[in-house]
Design an enzyme around this catalytic site. Structure first.
Site, PDB file in Angstrom:
ATOM      1  CB  THR A 327      -0.945   0.044   1.166  1.00  0.00           C
ATOM      2  OG1 THR A 327      -1.729   1.149   1.203  1.00  0.00           O
ATOM      3  CG2 THR A 327      -0.123   0.004   2.504  1.00  0.00           C
ATOM      4  CG  HIS A 379       5.071 -11.257  16.686  1.00  0.00           C
ATOM      5  ND1 HIS A 379       6.210 -12.178  16.214  1.00  0.00           N
ATOM      6  CD2 HIS A 379       5.570 -10.542  17.499  1.00  0.00           C
ATOM      7  CE1 HIS A 379       7.251 -11.870  16.920  1.00  0.00           C
ATOM      8  NE2 HIS A 379       7.031 -10.935  17.706  1.00  0.00           N
TER       9      HIS A 379
END
Length: 408
Positions: A327, A379
């Site tokens: 993006t 994560h």
């Protein structure tokens, strides 16, 4: 006679909303001509005529919920008389001119091809005249913000402007703060749901780095004319970032992976989504097999997606899948951000604006065009070491573009 059917939706789409009719009963239609537009939670679909003839009747009105393969109306042979609406009320003996103006404006809106579906919907629902809306679009077109601004002005206008002088006392008081409630589009609702689901599911963490864009800028300046002459498209930064991201994904496969329950799915291909802003919200069309694409091919594909997004013509196939996303908030002036992962992907790269800043280079302070880049990642499967090294790889490739060509 031939029924006008709702297109077959994908498995993940259960229903849609009839956004706009481009024809009214009695109008002549030609085979392949767009009759109506349907908004789903992913794309806007066009309903086209399957034969030449006349629109005899419509079974669904704008704003109605429609299902896959449901009948919207009927097209008959030329000369067929339009059927009266089932719930049509008797026409009043006389209609004041002020009442017919919004309807005429709505018909004008449905005839104008330069209005996006989102703009047309606002114009028709609020009885606006497109010719009276100041346009601020890049090509002189009316944006959704222009249309909503016109609605706000209309709501805040004194009643005396639309009524007789004797009714001037009904004017909106000075200092009034009008509000307007506008339902979310299906696409905006879906975007909201997906982003919130990601935040509730993934363990999102963001790491940052900065890139000296001078080498990339020098490369563009040196070869731009030759690149345009050969490929018919300009060399931009996005293609360099896509190529750099692809090489980094090869080096760190887990960043290209996704979570499925208790399993990690490693993808042996590189399908990169490019976030594109549109009047209907943020959409992410997919570049397929970027490891096999040239810089020119990437630039052409991105340009094509941007045009389709602006026209509301992106398809479900354009936006399905994807293993990684990029993006670019820098096009709007963003200096730094923490992008949200596009599920079921596990990471997204954020680009930002380029600002000249003082940096230390070879023991000296110099002014260089710098860009902050960000990697938001899940994560649960990507460790901080891998995320940081992934971002450093992109930084190194962009600061020495020749390494991408030499695959170093």
């Amino acid at each position: 006679m031939a029924d006008i059917k709702v297109p077959v939706f994908s498995e993940s789409v259960s229903e849609g909303t009839l956004l706009t009719w481009h024809k009214k009963p009695g109008d002549t239609v030609k085979r392949g001509e767009v009759l109506a537009e349907i908004e789903t939670d992913k794309v806007v679909l066009e309903v086209t005529a399957l034969q030449d003839g006349v629109l005899v009747s419509i079974a669904k009105q704008e704003g109605d919920t429609v299902l896959s393969e449901e009948t919207l109306g009927v097209v008959g042979d030329a000369g067929s008389a339009p059927a009266p609406a089932a719930d049509a009320a008797p026409a009043p003996a006389a209609v004041p001119a002020a009442t017919t103006a919004p309807a005429d404006a709505g018909h004008e809106a449905t005839r104008r091809d330069d209005l996006s579906p989102a703009v047309r919907k606002v114009v028709v629902e609020n009885g606006l005249n497109p010719a009276q809306i100041p346009a601020t679009g890049p090509k002189g077109n009316i944006t959704k913000a222009d249309a909503l601004g016109a609605v706000g002005q209309q709501a805040g206008q004194p009643a005396a402007q639309a009524a007789a002088p004797a009714q001037a006392a009904v004017a909106v008081p000075a200092g009034a703060r009008p509000e307007q409630r506008v339902p979310m589009t299906r696409i905006r609702q879906r975007i909201s749901e997906r982003l919130k689901d990601v935040q509730n599911t993934a363990a999102i963490l963001t790491t940052f780095n900065e890139v000296n864009m001078q080498p990339a800028m020098d490369l563009r300046k040196r070869y731009q004319d030759q690149f345009v002459a050969k490929h018919g498209v300009k060399l931009g930064f996005m293609s360099l970032f896509v190529r750099a991201a692809t090489e980094a994904l090869k080096a760190f496969p887990v960043v290209n992976a996704s979570v499925d329950g208790k399993d990690i799915i490693y993808h042996g291909f590189y399908d990169i989504g490019i976030a594109v802003a549109s009047d209907r919200g943020l959409v992410v069309p997919i570049l397929r097999d970027t490891d096999q694409m040239s810089l020119a091919g990437i630039e052409k594909a991105i340009g094509g997606f941007a045009q389709k997004a602006k026209a509301g013509k992106l398809t479900l196939e354009d936006m399905s899948g994807g293993t990684f996303s990029i993006t670019n908030g820098g096009t709007f002036g963003s200096m730094m951000s923490t992008p949200i992962i596009n599920a079921p992907q596990s990471a997204i790269l954020g680009m930002h604006n380029i600002i000249e800043r003082p940096i230390a280079q070879n023991g000296q302070v110099v002014i260089a065009p710098m860009m902050y880049i960000a990697l938001s990642y899940d994560h649960r499967i990507i460790d901080g070491k891998e995320a940081v090294q992934f971002l450093v790889t992109i930084k190194n490739l962009l600061e020495d573009p020749a390494r991408m060509l030499l695959e170093l």
